[in-house]
Write a protein that holds these residues in place. Structure first.
Motif, PDB file in Angstrom:
ATOM      1  N   ILE A 113       0.830  -1.208   0.000  1.00 60.77           N
ATOM      2  CA  ILE A 113       0.000   0.000   0.000  1.00 60.77           C
ATOM      3  C   ILE A 113       0.861   1.254   0.000  1.00 60.77           C
ATOM      4  O   ILE A 113       2.042   1.216   0.349  1.00 60.77           O
ATOM      5  N   VAL A 114       0.241   2.348  -0.395  1.00 66.13           N
ATOM      6  CA  VAL A 114       0.843   3.675  -0.298  1.00 66.13           C
ATOM      7  C   VAL A 114      -0.172   4.601   0.358  1.00 66.13           C
ATOM      8  O   VAL A 114      -1.359   4.289   0.429  1.00 66.13           O
ATOM      9  N   LEU A 140      -7.709  -7.808 -11.615  1.00 70.08           N
ATOM     10  CA  LEU A 140      -6.460  -8.449 -11.207  1.00 70.08           C
ATOM     11  C   LEU A 140      -6.287  -8.541  -9.696  1.00 70.08           C
ATOM     12  O   LEU A 140      -5.338  -9.158  -9.224  1.00 70.08           O
ATOM     13  N   LYS A 141      -7.194  -7.955  -8.935  1.00 69.67           N
ATOM     14  CA  LYS A 141      -7.068  -7.950  -7.475  1.00 69.67           C
ATOM     15  C   LYS A 141      -7.026  -9.357  -6.894  1.00 69.67           C
ATOM     16  O   LYS A 141      -6.226  -9.654  -6.021  1.00 69.67           O
ATOM     17  N   HIS A 188      -2.490  -8.962  -7.741  1.00 64.72           N
ATOM     18  CA  HIS A 188      -1.817  -7.893  -8.486  1.00 64.72           C
ATOM     19  C   HIS A 188      -2.835  -6.791  -8.787  1.00 64.72           C
ATOM     20  O   HIS A 188      -3.457  -6.788  -9.838  1.00 64.72           O
ATOM     21  N   PRO A 189      -3.028  -5.863  -7.842  1.00 60.34           N
ATOM     22  CA  PRO A 189      -4.017  -4.808  -8.105  1.00 60.34           C
ATOM     23  C   PRO A 189      -3.619  -3.962  -9.307  1.00 60.34           C
ATOM     24  O   PRO A 189      -2.442  -3.678  -9.517  1.00 60.34           O
ATOM     25  N   SER A 190      -4.619  -3.598 -10.092  1.00 65.44           N
ATOM     26  CA  SER A 190      -4.359  -2.769 -11.270  1.00 65.44           C
ATOM     27  C   SER A 190      -4.967  -1.382 -11.132  1.00 65.44           C
ATOM     28  O   SER A 190      -4.806  -0.554 -12.028  1.00 65.44           O
ATOM     29  N   ILE A 191      -5.658  -1.128 -10.024  1.00 68.59           N
ATOM     30  CA  ILE A 191      -6.313   0.159  -9.802  1.00 68.59           C
ATOM     31  C   ILE A 191      -5.910   0.688  -8.429  1.00 68.59           C
ATOM     32  O   ILE A 191      -6.066   0.006  -7.425  1.00 68.59           O
ATOM     33  N   TYR A 205      -5.593   9.174   2.517  1.00 70.43           N
ATOM     34  CA  TYR A 205      -6.079   7.800   2.437  1.00 70.43           C
ATOM     35  C   TYR A 205      -4.959   6.856   2.025  1.00 70.43           C
ATOM     36  O   TYR A 205      -3.905   7.285   1.568  1.00 70.43           O
ATOM     37  N   VAL A 206      -5.216   5.561   2.204  1.00 73.35           N
ATOM     38  CA  VAL A 206      -4.314   4.532   1.706  1.00 73.35           C
ATOM     39  C   VAL A 206      -4.966   3.848   0.522  1.00 73.35           C
ATOM     40  O   VAL A 206      -6.196   3.831   0.391  1.00 73.35           O
ATOM     41  N   MET A 207      -4.119   3.300  -0.344  1.00 75.30           N
ATOM     42  CA  MET A 207      -4.584   2.609  -1.543  1.00 75.30           C
ATOM     43  C   MET A 207      -3.556   1.554  -1.916  1.00 75.30           C
ATOM     44  O   MET A 207      -2.401   1.629  -1.478  1.00 75.30           O
ATOM     45  N   PRO A 208      -3.963   0.566  -2.722  1.00 76.73           N
ATOM     46  CA  PRO A 208      -2.992  -0.438  -3.153  1.00 76.73           C
ATOM     47  C   PRO A 208      -1.870   0.204  -3.964  1.00 76.73           C
ATOM     48  O   PRO A 208      -2.088   1.180  -4.686  1.00 76.73           O
ATOM     49  N   ARG A 209      -0.696  -0.347  -3.823  1.00 74.78           N
ATOM     50  CA  ARG A 209       0.434   0.126  -4.605  1.00 74.78           C
ATOM     51  C   ARG A 209       0.479  -0.658  -5.910  1.00 74.78           C
ATOM     52  O   ARG A 209       0.552  -1.886  -5.900  1.00 74.78           O
ATOM     53  N   VAL A 210       0.398   0.045  -7.011  1.00 70.44           N
ATOM     54  CA  VAL A 210       0.478  -0.572  -8.332  1.00 70.44           C
ATOM     55  C   VAL A 210       1.884  -0.317  -8.844  1.00 70.44           C
ATOM     56  O   VAL A 210       2.293   0.830  -9.017  1.00 70.44           O
ATOM     57  N   PHE A 211       2.621  -1.391  -9.062  1.00 68.96           N
ATOM     58  CA  PHE A 211       4.031  -1.258  -9.428  1.00 68.96           C
ATOM     59  C   PHE A 211       4.271  -1.061 -10.910  1.00 68.96           C
ATOM     60  O   PHE A 211       5.217  -0.402 -11.296  1.00 68.96           O
TER      61      PHE A 211
END
Length: 143
Positions: free
Chosen positions: A37-38, A65-66, A70-73, A92-98
């Motif tokens: 997360i970020v 992809l979640k 591998h989250p894509s959003i 806020y926090v959100m998934p980190r998409v690499f």
């Protein structure tokens, strides 16, 4: 810097020395101890941003992809409050998409051909639909 997750009250530490990204209204930082997360911290958090994030949390888009890990959003998953007693909204926090691309590279034809040559019209239509849904939700709510 310490923040609290609004839903659980759990503390997280944000590495404010190394921003991952920056924009006009906020900076995005890594979360110490959790690379998945970020944290997006607003420069000047206000009622409008807080309301917008509440609406987004209540209406997450489908992320194909979640389930594959591998989250894509990068979509908000929890609000952040300050560590102080007043627990004021901070971001806020959100998934980190690499390995993602900014949406601009998708809707701009020359950028799309360079960065994502296999991104065909079906994907483009789905992306446009998802953006339209988000905007419809945001506009339907009185900010």
């Amino acid at each position: 810097m310490k923040f609290r997750l609004a839903s659980t009250g759990r503390w997280i530490i944000v590495d404010t020395d190394r921003p991952v990204g920056s924009g006009g209204e906020a900076r995005v930082y890594a979360v110490v101890g959790d690379d998945s997360i970020v944290a997006k911290i607003y420069h000047t958090p206000g009622v409008e941003q807080k309301h917008k994030i509440r609406v987004m949390l209540a209406n997450p888009p489908d992320d194909p992809l979640k389930e594959q890990g591998h989250p894509s959003i990068s979509w908000p998953t929890d609000m952040l409050t300050l560590a102080s007693r007043d627990r004021a909204f901070a971001g806020y926090v959100m998934p980190r998409v690499f390995s993602g691309n900014p949406v601009f590279t998708v809707y701009n034809p020359s950028s799309r051909r360079q960065s994502s040559p296999l991104f065909h019209y079906q994907y483009l239509t789905r992306t446009a639909r998802n953006i339209a849904i988000v905007l419809a939700i945001a506009l339907a709510v009185d900010l």
